[in-house]
Design an enzyme around this catalytic site. Structure first.
Site, PDB file in Angstrom:
ATOM      1  N   GLU A  54      48.570  40.930  35.473  1.00  0.00           N
ATOM      2  CA  GLU A  54      48.503  39.663  36.211  1.00  0.00           C
ATOM      3  C   GLU A  54      47.859  39.882  37.580  1.00  0.00           C
ATOM      4  O   GLU A  54      47.137  39.025  38.086  1.00  0.00           O
ATOM      5  CB  GLU A  54      49.896  39.038  36.358  1.00  0.00           C
TER       6      GLU A  54
ATOM      7  N   GLU B  76      39.896  37.614  31.655  1.00  0.00           N
ATOM      8  CA  GLU B  76      40.633  38.659  30.945  1.00  0.00           C
ATOM      9  C   GLU B  76      39.997  40.027  31.185  1.00  0.00           C
ATOM     10  O   GLU B  76      40.685  41.053  31.151  1.00  0.00           O
ATOM     11  CB  GLU B  76      40.694  38.319  29.455  1.00  0.00           C
TER      12      GLU B  76
END
Lengths: 500, 500
Positions: free
Chosen positions: B264, B293
């Site tokens: 994250e 991502e």
């Protein structure tokens, strides 16, 4: 059928407006609890945008038409009738605001807030006064376009306490002043109860846990709410199913967390008691700020500073902090939390001198709005008033005109509701004792549910169905009457201070 | 001048849309972190309302006109040009959505989410399948009105990875499958490194503190963001000045907190690296989910599961948990965090078998959208696929088709971006090593700032200026090429598993 369909459309629009307003409230809550330092600036802009949208969404001509038609067709349901009537009034009022004004005001308050924080930190009013100047200007403009009969301040106060005029407040505050000035003088001539044990070291986590316990005892529903930490304790609501309170824990002052918990808890019980099926509608919204404050003050002072309340809670408290309190008898503790003493900070004031803090703000605000006091002269006017009313010198602006957040929010006309709430609280509690058998016995036993049930039935469930004056008459059979507070204060403090 | 004024109007509109969208994000963040149980229902409605408003505010004819005129007048600034061009594309696309559809989808996902939670808890797909049925229907309708050339799935994927088609994914995934099937087989034939020490008792608070330390080391700016706890770790952003990550701390699995923090954190660094002056504009928004991502995977796997990264961090970790790790050498720790083993849960999968989890979801989604698989048959199709691809039996639906939240959010076409991101990550890192002298020496020394600077300059600052394919070519001189991941995987895992 036609009319039912219209009412459905009406409901849907208001629910969307509520969705936007509650979204704003979430953003504000986060800004006061969890936001990282750099996030505040754009957050202010996001809140402004939502304010503008809620306004625009509400004042469309199409919604005006729906309201007009609903007013013509007579709803058989008196709640629906009242909702439509009140919304129509809101609509007429809101239409007077241009989107530009709404956004400008929101922007100015977003700018004012950090400068107020800075001014306070630096003890330097000149950092904040230019913002205050702009906000007072905007509020004067607001009073003008809203319209008023006697005094522009009335137009602003109407936002918080619909129907109340400054001439009523003037009459009330004269009575309050006349009574409290002498009574506080008498009290000051007596020796003050000991209270040094309140300022020993109180572990923060233990305090927090004790506060959560108090909220639970008050029947605050933690599945429909939560408590967090913030610099200034407050209550906010995103629906009756999600009501948030905050508190502030001071390591060397046990009072701060405890009575902010109970105070905000009182506000929160009101919000949790509003009807979810009336979400977004007037009858699902709080009556007025005065009535809101009556709930917080009732719990904080009438209940939370009473001997009865602490009969069951004090032994618990002693067991959490035996090092500080094991040798302090209940009676001494009770007196210590009710010391009356003129002081500088409103939110730390006792329940008697508190009202002088309010009167000072009320007078300054009124003079600012009527333009008989200039913004640049506020710091001095403030300090003079504290000398006159409370006999004390204000050592720093931080302890003076910079102590309250309200003006940086553009909230003028708000303060009187604090006093109104305190007086309503006592009058309501007086009635509750009549209506509810064993009310006080239950409080002594740690059961405040009968009181809450009474508040729910008499106040919370009605939302704005009655305005504050009507509500008071409906519950107590008479208008707000200062004599209840007077009697309460004299009885309570004569006992504490041995006054015959 | 005229055109500048137009661009200003354009900017103001987009910033307001962003304000509403970010407000929605705050409400969602709160829903996953702090909301009390009963608050979720009305919160869902509030978010739906904001979604509808953002849509309505964006697709007005007036804004369409501004865009048309801006397209005609040539902006001299290439960023402005690109912003206008991309917004025009967004506008054309968004116009295809009716407000009703937007609100219906938002409502259906609000309803689907709690049923997914319940179905998972009860291990009973039938609680969720009716919602999934509705959502698949809505997504098919969406694909139809959005339009597509080859496959309806392309229309949906375009939301997450603009310009990428399922035929490209099919080619890529064939290559991935061919390579990984054999390679994982080879690995499985070797003895697995020890990893039992990762599952001893790890104190939660100490883990939390260690995770905060990792985020700081990655240069996550805590004055422009924060970390909280949630059931499923995620990253969200309310502006580049306020980026929030969440993590999940497991007392008996040290991996959960650590690599969710780093993962994250990678997303968050991207969001914090977007340009605030481009707030609300395409060039101030993330390029695509695949690129997003690539950032999280680069940090999580390429950096965070590398020996180099742990050279400086492992001794620190040992000093926090000496009871578990003091006797485990760095080399063993490194191997333990890179065990390759077919398993049931995607988010716990190693970086090789992970892609089988994605391929399974991709195939099921495609078949659902093209209507060659019925929703009621998904649980079985899922279990079959896990047997075929990973050779394992799925013991419960909770460990099967109910494990991921995405479908309950109506996110179809999202999963492939996870694999794309992983492959981009390796290709980018390969380039970074060429571009930045001493990149790895710095990582070994605990300094990841040179890497971050490179990512900022090459990726973050550009927002959507390049699409993902263009960006990859711009940075690495070629299109996404699986060979980089293949080489990386073979080198890394041949060493770990002693494969010659």
């Amino acid at each position: 059928m036609q009319s039912e369909n219209l009412y459905k459309q009406y409901t849907e629009t208001l629910r969307k407006v509520a969705d936007i307003d509650y979204a704003s409230a979430v953003l504000q809550w986060d800004m006061e609890t969890y936001i990282p330092e750099k996030g505040a600036e754009l957050r202010g802009q996001q809140i402004s945008t939502l304010s503008g949208l809620a306004h625009d969404f509400f004042v469309t001509p199409a919604f005006g038409k729906i309201l007009d038609e609903l007013l013509k067709s007579n709803q058989t349901d008196k709640i629906k009738n009242k909702n439509v009537k009140l919304t129509h009034e809101d609509y007429i009022k809101e239409k007077k605001y241009s989107t530009d004004f709404v956004v400008e005001l929101s922007n100015e308050t977003s700018k004012a807030f950090p400068n107020w924080v800075k001014a306070r930190e630096e003890n330097n009013p000149s950092v904040f006064l230019p913002n205050l100047e702009k906000l007072v200007d905007l509020k004067r403009r607001e009073a003008d376009f809203l319209g008023y009969e006697d005094h522009p301040y009335d137009a602003l106060m109407d936002d918080y306490e619909p129907g109340v005029k400054s001439k009523d407040i003037d009459v009330l505050f004269t009575e309050v002043r006349n009574h409290l000035k002498d009574f506080v003088k008498t009290i000051s001539s007596k020796s003050a109860p000991k209270s040094d044990f309140l300022f020993l070291h109180y572990d923060k986590q233990k305090q927090w846990n004790f506060g959560i316990g108090l909220l639970k005892q008050m029947s605050f529903d933690f599945s429909a709410g939560r408590q967090d930490i913030s610099v200034h304790p407050f209550t906010t609501s995103f629906s009756p199913q999600d009501v948030r309170v905050t508190t502030k824990v001071e390591e060397n002052d046990f009072r701060s967390m405890t009575w902010s918990c109970i105070h905000e808890g009182g506000h929160a019980l009101y919000e949790q008691g509003l009807l979810t099926e009336q979400y977004g509608l007037p009858c699902g919204s709080a009556c007025s700020l005065g009535i809101h404050e009556s709930q917080s003050r009732l719990w904080e002072n009438v209940v939370g500073r009473s001997l009865n309340f602490w009969k069951v809670n004090y032994p618990k408290l002693q067991s959490v902090f035996p090092e500080n309190l094991s040798k302090v008898p209940l009676e001494d503790f009770y007196k210590s939390i009710n010391v009356v003493k003129p002081s500088l900070i409103r939110i730390e004031a006792d329940e008697l001198t508190y009202h002088f803090h309010i009167m000072i703000r009320y007078e300054i605000e009124k003079r600012l709005i009527e333009n008989s006091l200039k913004v640049k002269d506020v710091p001095e006017a403030w300090n003079e008033a504290y000398k006159t009313y409370l006999g004390i010198d204000v050592p720093t602006y931080r302890h003076g005109m910079l102590q309250d957040v309200h003006w940086s929010h553009g909230s003028f006309g708000y303060f009187p509701t604090y006093s109104l709430g305190s007086f309503y609280a006592v009058q309501f509690f007086h009635q509750a004792k009549k209506d509810v058998p064993d009310l006080e016995k239950n409080i002594i036993a740690g059961n405040t549910k009968p009181l809450l049930d009474w508040l729910r039935e008499k106040i919370h469930y009605h939302g704005r169905f009655y305005n504050s004056q009507e509500l008071c008459e409906h519950i107590t059979g008479e208008k707000l009457n200062y004599k209840y507070f007077k009697e309460y204060a004299e009885k309570k403090y004569s006992q504490i201070y041995n006054i015959n």
